[in-house]
Design a protein around this motif. Structure first.
Motif, short mmCIF file in Angstrom:
data_model
loop_
_atom_site.label_atom_id
_atom_site.label_comp_id
_atom_site.label_asym_id
_atom_site.label_seq_id
_atom_site.Cartn_x
_atom_site.Cartn_y
_atom_site.Cartn_z
N ARG A 9 1.05 -1.35 -0.14
CA ARG A 9 -0.14 -0.14 -0.16
C ARG A 9 0.60 0.98 0.16
O ARG A 9 1.87 0.89 0.40
CB ARG A 9 -0.70 0.10 1.10
N GLU A 10 0.40 2.44 -0.96
CA GLU A 10 1.04 3.76 -0.64
C GLU A 10 0.52 4.75 -0.63
O GLU A 10 -0.69 4.60 -1.28
CB GLU A 10 2.20 3.02 -2.46
N LEU A 11 0.83 6.02 -0.18
CA LEU A 11 0.52 7.23 0.11
C LEU A 11 0.38 7.96 -1.73
O LEU A 11 1.35 7.60 -2.12
CB LEU A 11 1.17 8.03 1.33
N VAL A 12 -0.66 8.35 -2.14
CA VAL A 12 -0.69 8.59 -3.33
C VAL A 12 -1.39 10.35 -2.98
O VAL A 12 -0.36 11.45 -3.43
CB VAL A 12 -2.20 7.76 -4.36
N ALA A 13 -1.78 10.66 -2.04
CA ALA A 13 -2.10 12.48 -1.75
C ALA A 13 -2.18 12.25 -0.96
O ALA A 13 -3.39 11.93 0.01
CB ALA A 13 -3.12 12.55 -2.88
N THR A 14 -2.05 13.30 -0.18
CA THR A 14 -2.41 13.41 1.54
C THR A 14 -3.30 15.60 1.22
O THR A 14 -2.89 16.21 -0.16
CB THR A 14 -1.35 14.03 2.45
N ILE A 15 -3.89 15.59 1.33
CA ILE A 15 -4.81 17.50 1.56
C ILE A 15 -4.67 17.45 3.15
O ILE A 15 -5.92 17.06 4.23
CB ILE A 15 -5.96 17.01 1.29
N THR A 16 -4.29 18.46 4.24
CA THR A 16 -4.29 19.25 5.50
C THR A 16 -5.55 19.83 5.77
O THR A 16 -6.38 19.76 4.78
CB THR A 16 -3.34 20.05 5.62
N GLY A 17 -6.36 19.99 6.53
CA GLY A 17 -8.04 20.49 6.87
C GLY A 17 -7.77 22.30 5.68
O GLY A 17 -8.77 22.27 6.40
N GLY A 18 -6.65 23.08 6.09
CA GLY A 18 -6.71 23.95 5.53
C GLY A 18 -6.37 23.82 3.69
O GLY A 18 -6.39 24.84 3.63
N GLY A 19 -5.95 22.49 3.73
CA GLY A 19 -6.26 22.46 2.40
C GLY A 19 -4.90 22.79 1.79
O GLY A 19 -5.06 22.37 0.06
N GLY A 20 -4.06 22.44 2.13
CA GLY A 20 -2.44 22.24 1.71
C GLY A 20 -2.16 21.05 1.55
O GLY A 20 -2.47 19.45 1.73
N ASN B 202 -15.50 20.43 3.30
CA ASN B 202 -15.44 20.52 4.90
C ASN B 202 -17.08 20.56 5.41
O ASN B 202 -17.44 21.21 6.54
CB ASN B 202 -14.32 21.95 5.58
N VAL B 203 -17.56 21.05 4.58
CA VAL B 203 -19.17 21.31 4.46
C VAL B 203 -19.90 19.70 4.44
O VAL B 203 -20.54 19.63 5.09
CB VAL B 203 -19.76 22.20 4.08
N MET B 204 -19.58 19.41 3.37
CA MET B 204 -20.15 17.72 3.59
C MET B 204 -19.41 16.91 3.78
O MET B 204 -19.69 15.82 3.87
CB MET B 204 -20.54 18.00 1.84
N ASN B 205 -18.20 17.34 4.24
CA ASN B 205 -17.30 16.02 5.17
C ASN B 205 -16.69 15.26 4.10
O ASN B 205 -16.57 13.78 4.12
CB ASN B 205 -17.94 15.34 6.34
N ARG B 206 -16.13 15.53 2.79
CA ARG B 206 -16.25 14.60 1.64
C ARG B 206 -14.53 14.96 0.85
O ARG B 206 -13.56 16.05 1.20
CB ARG B 206 -16.59 14.92 0.25
N VAL B 207 -13.74 13.95 0.82
CA VAL B 207 -12.50 14.61 -0.08
C VAL B 207 -12.53 13.38 -1.54
O VAL B 207 -13.23 13.05 -1.29
CB VAL B 207 -11.33 14.18 0.96
N TYR B 208 -11.67 14.39 -1.99
CA TYR B 208 -11.83 13.58 -4.03
C TYR B 208 -11.11 13.84 -3.89
O TYR B 208 -9.98 13.80 -3.86
CB TYR B 208 -12.60 14.92 -4.45
N LEU B 209 -11.45 12.47 -5.03
CA LEU B 209 -9.10 12.68 -5.37
C LEU B 209 -9.96 12.18 -7.80
O LEU B 209 -10.62 11.09 -7.79
CB LEU B 209 -8.83 10.96 -5.49
#
Length: 115
Positions: free
Chosen positions: A45-56, A73-80
């Motif tokens: 398993r490998e890390l593909v992408a990360t996003i901080t709470g502030g969007g970094g 951060n309103v819908m509690n969703r993260v997308y790729l």
């Protein structure tokens, strides 16, 4: 209890695009970094992408110019958003976060890219 549920995987020909989505519950979503990992056949398993709470954001080198991670951060969703997909991108893609020092994973969504 933390729940992460991925969706959006599927089959796509090389050069195509897919958008993965992960819905999170049980955490104060906007405070937590969120990650996408993947595990291809016979691979770790490998890390593909990360996003901080502030969007970094940060990306695996091999996807840097093709994938884009974002969050709502309103819908509690993260997308790729994945573009220019290659057969070597074939993998199960997992949503991940950490709360209280513990790792939480979704069940994964399969992405298959045909040559």
């Amino acid at each position: 209890q933390v729940h992460l549920v991925e969706s959006g995987g599927g089959w796509v020909p090389a050069g195509g695009s897919l958008r993965l989505s992960c819905m999170a519950s049980g955490i104060n979503f906007r405070l937590h970094p969120m990650d996408w990992y993947r595990q291809g056949p016979g691979n770790q398993r490998e890390l593909v992408a990360t996003i901080t709470g502030g969007g970094g954001t940060n990306y695996l080198d091999s996807v840097k110019d093709r994938f884009s991670i974002s969050r709502d951060n309103v819908m509690n969703r993260v997308y790729l958003q994945m573009s220019s997909l290659k057969p070597e991108d074939t993998a199960v893609y997992y949503c991940h976060t950490i709360r209280g020092g513990l790792d939480f994973w979704g069940r994964g969504t399969q992405v298959t890219v045909s040559p």
